[in-house]
Design an enzyme around this catalytic site. Structure first.
Site, PDB file in Angstrom:
ATOM      1  N   CYS A   1       0.752  -1.119   0.008  1.00 26.95           N
ATOM      2  CA  CYS A   1      -0.080   0.010  -0.036  1.00 26.95           C
ATOM      3  C   CYS A   1       0.743   1.224  -0.172  1.00 26.95           C
ATOM      4  O   CYS A   1       1.927   1.128   0.091  1.00 26.95           O
ATOM      5  CB  CYS A   1      -0.897   0.200   1.214  1.00 26.95           C
ATOM      6  SG  CYS A   1      -1.898  -1.527   1.357  1.00 26.95           S
TER       7      CYS A   1
ATOM      8  N   ARG B   1       1.447   1.615  -6.055  1.00 30.93           N
ATOM      9  CA  ARG B   1       1.676   0.688  -5.105  1.00 30.93           C
ATOM     10  C   ARG B   1       0.239  -0.159  -4.418  1.00 30.93           C
ATOM     11  O   ARG B   1       0.267  -1.080  -3.921  1.00 30.93           O
ATOM     12  CB  ARG B   1       2.203   1.405  -3.761  1.00 30.93           C
ATOM     13  CG  ARG B   1       3.670   2.082  -3.975  1.00 30.93           C
ATOM     14  CD  ARG B   1       3.999   3.019  -2.636  1.00 30.93           C
ATOM     15  NE  ARG B   1       4.163   2.053  -1.641  1.00 30.93           N
ATOM     16  CZ  ARG B   1       5.450   1.462  -1.310  1.00 30.93           C
ATOM     17  NH1 ARG B   1       6.272   1.515  -2.078  1.00 30.93           N
ATOM     18  NH2 ARG B   1       5.318   0.631  -0.167  1.00 30.93           N
TER      19      ARG B   1
ATOM     20  N   TRP C   1      -3.712  -1.830  -1.401  1.00 30.25           N
ATOM     21  CA  TRP C   1      -3.728  -3.266  -1.947  1.00 30.25           C
ATOM     22  C   TRP C   1      -4.132  -4.306  -1.241  1.00 30.25           C
ATOM     23  O   TRP C   1      -3.535  -4.550  -0.188  1.00 30.25           O
ATOM     24  CB  TRP C   1      -2.249  -3.501  -2.554  1.00 30.25           C
ATOM     25  CG  TRP C   1      -2.261  -4.725  -3.327  1.00 30.25           C
ATOM     26  CD1 TRP C   1      -2.780  -4.897  -4.694  1.00 30.25           C
ATOM     27  CD2 TRP C   1      -1.507  -5.976  -3.237  1.00 30.25           C
ATOM     28  NE1 TRP C   1      -2.397  -6.204  -5.111  1.00 30.25           N
ATOM     29  CE2 TRP C   1      -1.679  -6.930  -4.110  1.00 30.25           C
ATOM     30  CE3 TRP C   1      -0.876  -6.230  -2.173  1.00 30.25           C
ATOM     31  CZ2 TRP C   1      -0.956  -8.102  -4.089  1.00 30.25           C
ATOM     32  CZ3 TRP C   1      -0.209  -7.604  -2.039  1.00 30.25           C
ATOM     33  CH2 TRP C   1      -0.364  -8.371  -3.370  1.00 30.25           C
TER      34      TRP C   1
ATOM     35  N   GLY D   1       1.332  -3.257   5.433  1.00 31.58           N
ATOM     36  CA  GLY D   1       2.031  -4.610   5.959  1.00 31.58           C
ATOM     37  C   GLY D   1       0.869  -5.706   6.278  1.00 31.58           C
ATOM     38  O   GLY D   1      -0.084  -5.446   5.769  1.00 31.58           O
TER      39      GLY D   1
ATOM     40  N   GLU E   1      10.750 -14.089 -19.206  1.00 26.11           N
ATOM     41  CA  GLU E   1      10.212 -12.357 -18.757  1.00 26.11           C
ATOM     42  C   GLU E   1       9.306 -12.221 -20.033  1.00 26.11           C
ATOM     43  O   GLU E   1       8.287 -11.294 -19.727  1.00 26.11           O
ATOM     44  CB  GLU E   1      11.697 -11.586 -19.057  1.00 26.11           C
ATOM     45  CG  GLU E   1      11.191 -10.197 -18.955  1.00 26.11           C
ATOM     46  CD  GLU E   1      10.617  -9.550 -17.398  1.00 26.11           C
ATOM     47  OE1 GLU E   1      10.461 -10.589 -16.681  1.00 26.11           O
ATOM     48  OE2 GLU E   1      10.264  -8.653 -17.443  1.00 26.11           O
TER      49      GLU E   1
ATOM     50  N   LYS F   1       5.661 -10.692 -18.909  1.00 31.77           N
ATOM     51  CA  LYS F   1       5.172  -9.134 -19.231  1.00 31.77           C
ATOM     52  C   LYS F   1       3.759  -9.352 -19.910  1.00 31.77           C
ATOM     53  O   LYS F   1       2.938  -8.605 -19.656  1.00 31.77           O
ATOM     54  CB  LYS F   1       6.395  -8.635 -20.453  1.00 31.77           C
ATOM     55  CG  LYS F   1       7.444  -8.025 -19.821  1.00 31.77           C
ATOM     56  CD  LYS F   1       7.309  -6.762 -19.107  1.00 31.77           C
ATOM     57  CE  LYS F   1       7.186  -6.747 -17.666  1.00 31.77           C
ATOM     58  NZ  LYS F   1       7.820  -7.552 -16.720  1.00 31.77           N
TER      59      LYS F   1
ATOM     60  N   LYS G   1       3.084  -2.845  -7.304  1.00 28.40           N
ATOM     61  CA  LYS G   1       4.688  -2.554  -7.590  1.00 28.40           C
ATOM     62  C   LYS G   1       5.836  -3.210  -7.049  1.00 28.40           C
ATOM     63  O   LYS G   1       6.637  -3.658  -7.546  1.00 28.40           O
ATOM     64  CB  LYS G   1       5.041  -0.879  -7.902  1.00 28.40           C
ATOM     65  CG  LYS G   1       6.431  -0.684  -8.261  1.00 28.40           C
ATOM     66  CD  LYS G   1       6.477  -1.131  -9.788  1.00 28.40           C
ATOM     67  CE  LYS G   1       7.741  -0.881 -10.293  1.00 28.40           C
ATOM     68  NZ  LYS G   1       7.999  -1.478 -11.878  1.00 28.40           N
TER      69      LYS G   1
HETATM   70  C1  AGP Z   1       7.594  -7.397 -13.031  1.00 32.41           C
HETATM   71  O1  AGP Z   1       6.911  -6.768 -14.007  1.00 32.41           O
HETATM   72  C2  AGP Z   1       6.320  -7.619 -11.838  1.00 32.41           C
HETATM   73  N1  AGP Z   1       6.104  -6.152 -11.467  1.00 32.41           N
HETATM   74  C3  AGP Z   1       7.073  -8.561 -10.547  1.00 32.41           C
HETATM   75  O2  AGP Z   1       7.235  -9.571 -11.052  1.00 32.41           O
HETATM   76  C4  AGP Z   1       8.291  -7.644 -10.134  1.00 32.41           C
HETATM   77  O3  AGP Z   1       9.532  -7.986 -10.884  1.00 32.41           O
HETATM   78  C5  AGP Z   1       8.593  -8.760  -8.391  1.00 32.41           C
HETATM   79  O4  AGP Z   1       7.420  -8.283  -7.744  1.00 32.41           O
HETATM   80  C6  AGP Z   1       9.801  -8.244  -7.777  1.00 32.41           C
HETATM   81  O5  AGP Z   1      10.000  -6.850  -7.311  1.00 32.41           O
HETATM   82  P1  AGP Z   1      11.080  -6.174  -6.883  1.00 32.41           P
HETATM   83  O6  AGP Z   1      12.165  -6.274  -8.145  1.00 32.41           O
HETATM   84  O7  AGP Z   1      10.820  -4.871  -6.567  1.00 32.41           O
HETATM   85  O8  AGP Z   1      11.764  -6.957  -5.836  1.00 32.41           O
END
Ligand code: AGP
Length: 612
Positions: free
Chosen positions: A2, A27, A76, A103, A484, A488, A607
């Site tokens: 969040c 977030r 979230w 959290g 990847e 995506k 994110k």
């Molecule tokens: C990637 O496009 C996603 N948003 C997600 O898999 C992300 O890579 C994963 O949550 C890891 O996040 P971080 O790199 O901030 O640790």
């Protein structure tokens, strides 16, 4: 995960809180809320399900809420579905205290039961309301709100970043953090808290990063930070270099397209300061040349796309360092009783530096004796601060939930790390090193070359956006790349897709290939191009429609229609994945665009995932 913003100032808090939240919507965005304490000591709250825009709309239609001290939150959901009642802030029964929380409180149910037995009536399904009600419970016995905060923190278990206000203290904002990011911003006659620096860039560049078990008492003129034992501590102040525009869309339709386009610059900013006179130089490692001397095992630990960087890194590090290397999902590493000792190197990769799974896995590796290097994008984030050495990717703020420029800069940085140590260990030859450096310097321009012509990806996306299942196949580095590409596509277009080692397809999954099935074949790893070409024929003979991503020098070895053939410039084999990923990002972006998806804020995602 969040977003939290808090303000203690001498001007209206609501506009600052909402504008700050706007920068944090990536977030979490299933509900939002704001609470302020007016100067005459009234606590006023407005919160609603849906995006921040819904909250703004409701505020514009209702009696204005005014105050110079406030907290706000974009959610979230973890406990309790997204709705008006479960939205933050949450209050206690006597309506004097408001809390926002990022959290998870693990023992919230037992505390909730205790309070119910004490006669408290709950109104929401959230763990956060338990914090507010428990605060309220203690506050009825002791009017020192800070004391009550400590009592609550001593009783709850779990991860929290908290913003707290109380109508009896109309000039005070309290913050606390454990295992979830929270920073303090220092302004002119005002001070702030936020989950992420982007929320504060319009107001201040001077920030401190709270550490676990700290409590901050903030007024418009003062910031006092206490440790777990209530001792006042001095916090280091940092100046944020990012410019505000870096966290804005800059005329692009989506942050994701902006960040795809920023990749040449992001790669250059990450690479160039670490190249000197034709050599790679890591200031962060210079005083530790023997850092890898006794390393007998490397774990690359991460989640999501960062894990996919690790999958490429596994091949690269083993090839260049001759040290057994394993790419591990952080959420698995934590619980698999990993074989770690003082000769183990853990490389933790994280854009946000706050992903709880990766943080916990890093702590597990450290506890078992590993040395830890982290590759992180957010300066001063928790993983960065807890690792032995941090190598920053200087990609700038990445707002879109689907990572692109952070992935690319992590990838090139990890490859540079491998080449740097291969040179120290005397494994890479001088000619290989020189060739690599030449291509490293050219990498940003080669990425730009791909980005110049996006029409063909738009055209392909227009032909394939209605598919409901896609396969990505590749071998070696191309297999890692396919992981990847598949993520995506899944995370922003909601199309199910799977990445498969091309050589493995025939052992079962090929039964799913039927006329019209879309298969994306990664064919940029030159040593296996013939085998990949035969895998393409294998699926074509079963009716698959195949898109290929190949190097300019190898494309003609693949028998695919011209309109289905994407090519990328040739480069050093170690850097080829940095080019092969660009078409995958563009294809996913344009498919999602055709499907009308919310590209920057995909459903169910956030994110950075700071919960288990
Ligand atoms: C990637 O496009 C996603 N948003 C997600 O898999 C992300 O890579 C994963 O949550 C890891 O996040 P971080 O790199 O901030 O640790």
């Amino acid at each position: 995960m969040c977003g939290i913003v808090g303000f203690a100032g001498k001007t209206d808090a609501v506009s600052v809180l909402l504008d700050g939240l706007e920068k944090l919507e990536y977030r979490g965005y299933d509900s939002a809320g704001v609470a302020v304490v007016s100067q005459d000591g009234r606590l006023q709250i407005k919160k609603s399900k849906g995006r921040l825009a819904v909250l703004r709309e409701q505020l514009s239609k209702s009696e204005p809420i005014e105050g110079n001290i406030g907290i706000s939150h974009t959610r979230w959901a973890t406990h309790g579905e997204p709705n008006d009642i479960n939205a933050h802030p949450h209050t206690g029964e006597n309506g004097k205290i408001a809390v926002v929380h990022n959290g998870i409180i693990e023992n919230y149910l037992e505390i909730k039961q205790f309070l119910i037995n004490e006669g408290v009536t709950f109104y929401s399904d959230t763990d956060t309301e338990v914090i507010a009600q428990l605060l309220d419970y203690y506050y009825k016995q002791n009017s020192d709100i800070t004391e009550c905060v400590y009592k609550v923190l001593n009783r709850i278990r779990g991860a929290y970043a908290l913003g707290i206000i109380c109508s009896d203290c109309p000039d005070k904002l309290i913050a606390a953090r454990k295992d979830a990011p929270l920073l303090i911003g220092y302004g002119e006659n005002s001070n702030f808290i936020a989950s992420d620096v982007t929320a504060l860039l319009a107001y201040t560049r001077t920030v401190s990063y709270m550490d676990d078990n700290e409590v901050a008492v903030i007024t418009p003129d003062s910031v006092t930070v206490y440790d777990a034992d209530k001792n006042v501590i001095e916090k280091e102040k940092h100046t944020v270099e990012w410019d505000v525009s870096a966290a804005e869309k800059g005329g692009y339709r989506h942050f994701m397209l902006k960040e795809i386009t920023e990749q040449p610059e992001a790669i250059a900013k990450t690479v160039n300061p670490r190249m000197k006179d034709g050599r790679i130089c890591f200031e962060e490692l210079a005083e530790n040349p023997d850092f890898l001397k006794d390393v007998s095992k490397i774990y690359i630990i991460a989640c999501g796309s960062a894990y996919h960087v690790g999958m490429v890194g596994k091949y690269t590090l083993e090839k260049l360092l001759k040290i057994p290397t394993e790419a591990c999902l952080a959420s698995e590493f934590r619980y698999c009783d990993p074989l770690v000792d003082e000769n183990t190197l853990a490389i933790v990769i994280s854009q946000s530096g706050e992903t709880l799974d990766s943080m916990a896995a890093m702590r597990e590796a450290k506890k078992r004796g590993a040395k830890v290097i982290s590759l992180v994008n957010v300066i001063g984030s928790s993983i960065a601060r807890e690792s032995d050495i941090v190598l920053y990717t200087w990609a700038g703020p990445e707002i879109a939930v689907a990572t692109t420029k952070a992935y690319s800069t992590q990838l090139v940085l990890l490859t540079m790390f491998a080449v740097y140590y291969s040179d120290i260990l005397g494994i890479i030859t001088e000619s290989e090193y020189v060739s690599f450096m030449r291509e490293l310097e050219l990498l940003p321009s080669k990425v730009s070359e791909i980005l110049k012509d996006t029409e063909k990806y738009q055209e392909a996306a227009a032909r394939f956006f209605n598919h409901d299942s896609v396969f990505f196949i590749g071998r070696n580095l191309d297999y890692a790349l396919g992981l990847e590409g598949s993520l995506k596509l899944k995370e922003i277009s909601y199309i199910h897709s799977e990445s498969y080692a091309a050589g493995e397809l025939k052992h079962g999954t090929i039964s799913l290939i039927e006329p019209g099935t879309l298969v994306v074949s990664l064919a940029t790893y030159a040593p296996l191009i013939e085998k990949t070409a035969s895998n393409v024929v294998e699926v074509q003979s079963r009716g698959a429609e195949v898109l290929t991503i190949a190097t300019q020098s190898n494309a003609e070895k693949l028998k695919t229609k011209k309109e289905n053939s994407f090519t990328v410039p040739d480069t050093d084999p170690l850097l080829q994945p940095n080019l092969g990923v660009i078409p995958l990002q563009l294809f996913a972006y344009y498919v999602a665009l055709n499907r009308g998806c919310d590209i920057d804020k995909p459903r169910n995602l956030a994110k950075s995932v700071t919960v288990e």
